[in-house]
Write a protein that holds these residues in place. Structure first.
Motif, PDB file in Angstrom:
ATOM      1  N   SER A  70       0.859  -1.190   0.000  1.00  0.00           N
ATOM      2  CA  SER A  70       0.000   0.000   0.000  1.00  0.00           C
ATOM      3  C   SER A  70       0.894   1.239   0.000  1.00  0.00           C
ATOM      4  O   SER A  70       2.111   1.155   0.227  1.00  0.00           O
ATOM      5  CB  SER A  70      -0.882   0.007   1.245  1.00  0.00           C
ATOM      6  OG  SER A  70      -0.081   0.205   2.406  1.00  0.00           O
ATOM      7  N   ALA A  71       0.286   2.395  -0.225  1.00  0.00           N
ATOM      8  CA  ALA A  71       1.042   3.651  -0.195  1.00  0.00           C
ATOM      9  C   ALA A  71       1.688   3.856   1.171  1.00  0.00           C
ATOM     10  O   ALA A  71       2.837   4.287   1.262  1.00  0.00           O
ATOM     11  CB  ALA A  71       0.124   4.819  -0.540  1.00  0.00           C
ATOM     12  N   LYS A 124       4.119  10.197   2.055  1.00  0.00           N
ATOM     13  CA  LYS A 124       3.028   9.621   1.261  1.00  0.00           C
ATOM     14  C   LYS A 124       2.717  10.437   0.010  1.00  0.00           C
ATOM     15  O   LYS A 124       2.322   9.872  -1.003  1.00  0.00           O
ATOM     16  CB  LYS A 124       1.778   9.445   2.118  1.00  0.00           C
ATOM     17  CG  LYS A 124       1.871   8.209   3.014  1.00  0.00           C
ATOM     18  CD  LYS A 124       0.634   8.013   3.863  1.00  0.00           C
ATOM     19  CE  LYS A 124      -0.535   7.581   3.036  1.00  0.00           C
ATOM     20  NZ  LYS A 124      -1.726   7.240   3.822  1.00  0.00           N
ATOM     21  N   ALA A 125       2.921  11.743   0.061  1.00  0.00           N
ATOM     22  CA  ALA A 125       2.682  12.565  -1.131  1.00  0.00           C
ATOM     23  C   ALA A 125       3.657  12.173  -2.240  1.00  0.00           C
ATOM     24  O   ALA A 125       3.274  12.075  -3.410  1.00  0.00           O
ATOM     25  CB  ALA A 125       2.831  14.045  -0.788  1.00  0.00           C
ATOM     26  N   SER A 180       2.581   8.929  -3.676  1.00  0.00           N
ATOM     27  CA  SER A 180       1.445   9.127  -4.561  1.00  0.00           C
ATOM     28  C   SER A 180       1.899   9.573  -5.953  1.00  0.00           C
ATOM     29  O   SER A 180       1.442   9.036  -6.972  1.00  0.00           O
ATOM     30  CB  SER A 180       0.496  10.160  -3.946  1.00  0.00           C
ATOM     31  OG  SER A 180      -0.601  10.370  -4.788  1.00  0.00           O
ATOM     32  N   ARG A 181       2.806  10.529  -6.000  1.00  0.00           N
ATOM     33  CA  ARG A 181       3.341  10.992  -7.289  1.00  0.00           C
ATOM     34  C   ARG A 181       4.096   9.867  -8.002  1.00  0.00           C
ATOM     35  O   ARG A 181       3.936   9.667  -9.210  1.00  0.00           O
ATOM     36  CB  ARG A 181       4.270  12.190  -7.089  1.00  0.00           C
ATOM     37  CG  ARG A 181       3.554  13.469  -6.711  1.00  0.00           C
ATOM     38  CD  ARG A 181       4.480  14.663  -6.699  1.00  0.00           C
ATOM     39  NE  ARG A 181       5.585  14.550  -5.753  1.00  0.00           N
ATOM     40  CZ  ARG A 181       5.532  14.909  -4.486  1.00  0.00           C
ATOM     41  NH1 ARG A 181       4.404  15.400  -3.988  1.00  0.00           N
ATOM     42  NH2 ARG A 181       6.582  14.796  -3.708  1.00  0.00           N
ATOM     43  N   ALA A 223       1.728   7.293  -9.410  1.00  0.00           N
ATOM     44  CA  ALA A 223       1.050   7.818 -10.599  1.00  0.00           C
ATOM     45  C   ALA A 223       1.973   7.696 -11.815  1.00  0.00           C
ATOM     46  O   ALA A 223       1.533   7.281 -12.900  1.00  0.00           O
ATOM     47  CB  ALA A 223       0.639   9.274 -10.375  1.00  0.00           C
ATOM     48  N   ARG A 226      -3.103  -0.881  -9.280  1.00  0.00           N
ATOM     49  CA  ARG A 226      -3.656  -1.047  -7.923  1.00  0.00           C
ATOM     50  C   ARG A 226      -4.643  -2.190  -7.930  1.00  0.00           C
ATOM     51  O   ARG A 226      -5.505  -2.287  -8.802  1.00  0.00           O
ATOM     52  CB  ARG A 226      -4.351   0.223  -7.454  1.00  0.00           C
ATOM     53  CG  ARG A 226      -3.396   1.283  -7.096  1.00  0.00           C
ATOM     54  CD  ARG A 226      -3.993   2.401  -6.317  1.00  0.00           C
ATOM     55  NE  ARG A 226      -5.332   2.795  -6.731  1.00  0.00           N
ATOM     56  CZ  ARG A 226      -5.921   3.895  -6.329  1.00  0.00           C
ATOM     57  NH1 ARG A 226      -5.299   4.714  -5.527  1.00  0.00           N
ATOM     58  NH2 ARG A 226      -7.121   4.197  -6.721  1.00  0.00           N
ATOM     59  N   TYR A 275      -9.529   2.396  -0.108  1.00  0.00           N
ATOM     60  CA  TYR A 275      -8.432   2.702   0.791  1.00  0.00           C
ATOM     61  C   TYR A 275      -7.591   1.461   1.037  1.00  0.00           C
ATOM     62  O   TYR A 275      -8.072   0.333   0.951  1.00  0.00           O
ATOM     63  CB  TYR A 275      -8.964   3.273   2.108  1.00  0.00           C
ATOM     64  CG  TYR A 275      -9.735   4.544   1.875  1.00  0.00           C
ATOM     65  CD1 TYR A 275      -9.066   5.736   1.626  1.00  0.00           C
ATOM     66  CD2 TYR A 275     -11.118   4.550   1.854  1.00  0.00           C
ATOM     67  CE1 TYR A 275      -9.766   6.907   1.372  1.00  0.00           C
ATOM     68  CE2 TYR A 275     -11.827   5.714   1.602  1.00  0.00           C
ATOM     69  CZ  TYR A 275     -11.146   6.880   1.370  1.00  0.00           C
ATOM     70  OH  TYR A 275     -11.835   8.034   1.115  1.00  0.00           O
ATOM     71  N   TYR A 335      -0.415  -1.879  -4.351  1.00  0.00           N
ATOM     72  CA  TYR A 335       0.163  -1.726  -5.682  1.00  0.00           C
ATOM     73  C   TYR A 335       0.894  -3.017  -6.022  1.00  0.00           C
ATOM     74  O   TYR A 335       1.636  -3.558  -5.201  1.00  0.00           O
ATOM     75  CB  TYR A 335       1.141  -0.550  -5.724  1.00  0.00           C
ATOM     76  CG  TYR A 335       0.448   0.779  -5.663  1.00  0.00           C
ATOM     77  CD1 TYR A 335      -0.041   1.371  -6.816  1.00  0.00           C
ATOM     78  CD2 TYR A 335       0.279   1.439  -4.456  1.00  0.00           C
ATOM     79  CE1 TYR A 335      -0.680   2.602  -6.765  1.00  0.00           C
ATOM     80  CE2 TYR A 335      -0.356   2.666  -4.396  1.00  0.00           C
ATOM     81  CZ  TYR A 335      -0.835   3.235  -5.556  1.00  0.00           C
ATOM     82  OH  TYR A 335      -1.462   4.448  -5.499  1.00  0.00           O
TER      83      TYR A 335
END
Length: 150
Positions: free
Chosen positions: A53-54, A65-66, A69-70, A73, A83, A91, A95
């Motif tokens: 997971s993230a 975590k940001a 996320s990038r 993506a 995912r 939630y 991945y």
């Protein structure tokens, strides 16, 4: 030699870091990846098909975590990860690697092994183990020293 060890150590570490960075960037460019992308890709590969997971990626890669996320993506856009929707949940999604992502992660691992073998040519396994143990200790001592200075 004992009197000038630091004078030998410092430029050697800098040169080693430059060389490693050059080799990494050359390999990563082949796959249109950045260092963080490669790290996340390899961590997912290491999960042995379970995925991460993230939150798990942020923790194991030691990034926020940001940034995860990038990174995810970008890896999704490149077709390297997807995912797992785990029964429609939004939630805590894991991945996982696509076949293309598995091939890239395997290539990165193989390249890393090849570079390590080349760099340790003529060095016994025992000496290599001792070197990495010593290097880790020196790094930890530097971190401790810097923390004490704060």
């Amino acid at each position: 030699m004992q009197g000038n060890r630091f004078e030998v150590f410092s430029p050697a570490v800098i040169q080693l870091a430059k060389t490693v960075q050059y080799l990494k960037s050359r390999k990563l460019a082949e796959h249109k990846l950045k260092g963080t992308n490669a790290m996340c890709l390899c961590r997912i590969k290491d999960s042995k098909g379970v995925g991460l997971s993230a939150t798990e990626l942020a923790k194991t890669c030691e990034i926020d975590k940001a940034q995860v996320s990038r990174c995810m993506a970008e890896l999704t856009d490149l077709g390297y990860v997807y995912r797992n929707d785990m029964e429609g949940r939004r939630y805590k999604l894991k991945y996982l690697l696509t076949e293309k992502g598995k091939a890239v992660a395997e290539d990165l691992d193989n390249s890393s092994d090849e570079v390590q073998a080349m760099l340790l040519k003529g060095v016994s396994a025992a000496d290599a183990d001792q070197f990495y143990k010593t290097l880790s200790c020196v790094c930890n001592n530097f971190i401790e020293y810097l923390n004490e200075e704060k």
